[in-house]
Design a protein around this motif. Structure first.
Motif, short mmCIF file in Angstrom:
data_model
loop_
_atom_site.label_atom_id
_atom_site.label_comp_id
_atom_site.label_asym_id
_atom_site.label_seq_id
_atom_site.Cartn_x
_atom_site.Cartn_y
_atom_site.Cartn_z
N PHE A 1 -0.96 -6.27 -16.18
CA PHE A 1 -1.17 -4.89 -16.61
C PHE A 1 -1.90 -4.16 -15.49
CE2 PHE A 1 -1.67 -7.52 -20.58
CZ PHE A 1 -0.37 -7.31 -21.02
N ILE A 2 -1.39 -3.00 -15.12
CA ILE A 2 -2.01 -2.20 -14.06
C ILE A 2 -2.26 -0.80 -14.61
CG2 ILE A 2 -1.86 -1.44 -11.67
CD1 ILE A 2 0.31 -3.51 -11.19
N GLY A 3 -3.53 -0.46 -14.75
CA GLY A 3 -3.88 0.84 -15.32
C GLY A 3 -3.77 1.97 -14.32
N TYR A 4 -3.11 3.05 -14.74
CA TYR A 4 -3.00 4.27 -13.93
C TYR A 4 -3.70 5.38 -14.73
CZ TYR A 4 -0.76 7.82 -10.94
OH TYR A 4 -0.51 8.86 -10.05
N ASP A 5 -5.03 5.33 -14.70
CA ASP A 5 -5.82 6.18 -15.61
C ASP A 5 -6.15 7.53 -14.98
OD1 ASP A 5 -7.48 4.84 -13.75
OD2 ASP A 5 -9.23 5.07 -15.05
N THR A 6 -5.11 8.28 -14.69
CA THR A 6 -5.29 9.64 -14.18
C THR A 6 -4.25 10.56 -14.79
OG1 THR A 6 -5.32 11.05 -12.20
CG2 THR A 6 -3.89 9.11 -12.13
N TYR B 1 -5.04 -5.96 -13.63
CA TYR B 1 -5.55 -5.37 -12.39
C TYR B 1 -6.57 -4.26 -12.67
CZ TYR B 1 -2.19 -7.55 -9.15
OH TYR B 1 -1.48 -8.45 -8.37
N GLN B 2 -6.87 -4.06 -13.95
CA GLN B 2 -7.80 -3.01 -14.38
C GLN B 2 -7.28 -1.62 -13.98
OE1 GLN B 2 -11.97 -3.95 -14.00
NE2 GLN B 2 -11.59 -6.14 -14.08
N ASN B 3 -8.18 -0.64 -13.95
CA ASN B 3 -7.77 0.74 -13.71
C ASN B 3 -8.04 1.15 -12.27
OD1 ASN B 3 -6.92 1.02 -16.38
ND2 ASN B 3 -8.92 1.72 -17.07
N LEU B 4 -7.77 2.41 -11.98
CA LEU B 4 -7.88 2.93 -10.62
C LEU B 4 -9.33 3.14 -10.18
CD1 LEU B 4 -5.15 5.70 -10.97
CD2 LEU B 4 -4.89 3.57 -9.68
N ASP C 1 3.50 10.72 -13.00
CA ASP C 1 3.47 10.59 -11.54
C ASP C 1 3.22 9.14 -11.14
OD1 ASP C 1 0.12 10.99 -11.32
OD2 ASP C 1 1.14 12.20 -12.82
N ILE C 2 2.99 8.26 -12.12
CA ILE C 2 2.94 6.82 -11.87
C ILE C 2 4.23 6.36 -11.20
CG2 ILE C 2 3.93 6.12 -14.09
CD1 ILE C 2 1.99 3.81 -14.21
N VAL C 3 5.33 7.09 -11.47
CA VAL C 3 6.64 6.71 -10.93
C VAL C 3 6.61 6.58 -9.41
CG1 VAL C 3 9.00 7.57 -10.53
CG2 VAL C 3 8.03 7.60 -12.83
N PHE C 4 6.01 7.55 -8.74
CA PHE C 4 6.02 7.50 -7.28
C PHE C 4 5.20 6.32 -6.78
CE2 PHE C 4 5.63 8.86 -2.88
CZ PHE C 4 6.91 9.35 -2.64
N GLY C 5 4.13 5.98 -7.50
CA GLY C 5 3.33 4.82 -7.13
C GLY C 5 4.09 3.52 -7.30
N THR C 6 4.76 3.35 -8.44
CA THR C 6 5.55 2.15 -8.66
C THR C 6 6.67 2.05 -7.64
OG1 THR C 6 5.08 2.25 -11.04
CG2 THR C 6 6.85 0.80 -10.34
N TYR C 7 7.37 3.16 -7.44
CA TYR C 7 8.47 3.18 -6.45
C TYR C 7 7.96 2.73 -5.07
CZ TYR C 7 10.88 5.29 -2.53
OH TYR C 7 11.44 5.48 -1.29
N MET C 8 6.82 3.27 -4.62
CA MET C 8 6.31 2.90 -3.30
C MET C 8 5.98 1.41 -3.24
SD MET C 8 3.93 5.95 -1.77
CE MET C 8 2.70 5.95 -3.07
N GLY C 9 5.41 0.87 -4.31
CA GLY C 9 5.09 -0.55 -4.33
C GLY C 9 6.34 -1.42 -4.24
N ILE C 10 7.40 -1.00 -4.94
CA ILE C 10 8.66 -1.73 -4.89
C ILE C 10 9.28 -1.62 -3.50
CG2 ILE C 10 11.03 -1.81 -5.78
CD1 ILE C 10 9.89 -0.82 -8.47
N ARG C 11 9.28 -0.41 -2.95
CA ARG C 11 9.92 -0.22 -1.64
C ARG C 11 9.19 -0.97 -0.54
NH1 ARG C 11 14.26 -0.31 -0.86
NH2 ARG C 11 15.17 1.70 -1.44
N LYS C 12 7.85 -1.03 -0.63
CA LYS C 12 7.08 -1.81 0.36
C LYS C 12 7.44 -3.29 0.28
CE LYS C 12 3.07 1.29 0.24
NZ LYS C 12 1.70 1.47 -0.31
N THR C 13 7.75 -3.76 -0.91
CA THR C 13 8.07 -5.18 -1.11
C THR C 13 9.52 -5.50 -0.79
OG1 THR C 13 6.48 -5.11 -2.95
CG2 THR C 13 7.82 -7.09 -2.75
#
Length: 303
Positions: free
Chosen positions: A42-47, A85-88, A122-134
């Motif tokens: 679980f990865i918190g996106y608390d914003t 992974y707790q929150n941001l 806007d979590i989408v752009f964060g997840t996308y970047m993590g996937i693309r980096k991998t």
């Protein structure tokens, strides 16, 4: 809120047959590379800064902890290890997305399936970047359960409604499909923009068989799949605690069945669940619905 307070619920016993999710969740610092269980995090996106920039009503920043509470007492899926992974640490949109993307990348490199808890979409752009980096060379298929296309211009900064336009403008190795699309929730400009990018728009009222056929063809054309839920895709009666409630939205059971059919393709590498806004929820309905979808996701993937 302290994670020990959140991961604390009904206790039947500490016998394996009685365990609930809150009893087995581990901090990611306790990751064991020798663990042979199915691993999820679980990865918190608390914003909700992106929601505010998009002129939406604030409150989704409290979503991640409420989602955790919504699933904490569910029974433990067998042969599964759950990490948090707790929150941001950073909450301005661009910084939050970068921090979140690093967590997604770390999870994927550890062979852990990342489950994002939002927070603004806007979590989408964060997840996308993590996937693309991998996976720098993989063709990514993003399937979004949402009433809204979220493809607004980003020239004045990122918001909860800009991720897909920026992704499609800058990465030609991505395909985008939206499930639960509502024509009433999108202007002609947004629809025209999606059309110009070749977006697969599946309206909420389309029957499950045809929806499944469209998604099956979509998934065949990509290497990996990323699923994202904006919880306002669901009807406002079952998901009142969102930033933008949707009348005549998607039915929960129909949404679950479509989700499981996508997961059965065995191409999904990440999922997230956004826009849970506890300030407007009723008896935790939206958080509990989200928790149940996450539970169904885990159980489907471990089969």
């Amino acid at each position: 809120m302290d994670m020990k307070e959140i991961w604390n619920g009904r206790l039947d016993s500490w016998e394996k047959c009685d365990l609930r999710i809150w009893q087995i969740v581990k901090d990611i610092k306790d990751f064991d590379k020798n663990d042979r269980n199915h691993k999820f995090a679980f990865i918190g996106y608390d914003t909700d800064e992106g929601v505010k920039r998009n002129l939406g009503r604030p409150g989704a920043a409290f979503g991640p902890d409420e989602i955790r509470k919504g699933m904490k007492s569910l029974p433990v899926p067998e042969n599964t290890t759950l990490y948090d992974y707790q929150n941001l640490n950073k909450h301005m949109t661009e910084e939050a997305q970068e921090e979140y993307s690093q967590k997604v990348k770390d999870a994927l490199e550890k062979d852990i399936f990342p489950l994002g808890l939002g927070g603004g979409h806007d979590i989408v752009f964060g997840t996308y970047m993590g996937i693309r980096k991998t996976f720098p060379d993989k063709k990514i298929g993003i399937i979004s359960f949402d009433a809204h296309l979220d493809n607004r211009p980003y020239d004045k900064g990122r918001t909860s409604g800009t991720s897909f336009k920026e992704i499609l403008d800058t990465d030609k190795n991505v395909k985008y499909a939206i499930v639960g699309f509502q024509k009433a929730g999108n202007t002609k400009r947004l629809i025209d923009t999606a059309t110009s990018h070749g977006v697969l728009m599946i309206p909420e009222e389309l029957d499950e068989i045809r929806t499944g056929d469209y998604l099956h063809d979509f998934i065949k054309k990509v290497d990996i799949v990323y699923i994202t839920f904006c919880m306002d895709v669901f009807d406002a009666a079952i998901a009142p605690g969102v930033s933008a409630p949707t009348p005549l939205g998607l039915d929960g059971k129909k949404g679950k069945r479509i989700l499981l059919s996508i997961l059965n393709s065995q191409k999904t590498v990440a999922a997230d669940f956004a826009e849970v806004n506890p300030l407007y929820d009723i008896d935790g309905r939206t958080a509990k619905l989200t928790g149940r979808l996450i539970y169904e996701t885990i159980n489907c993937l471990i089969k």
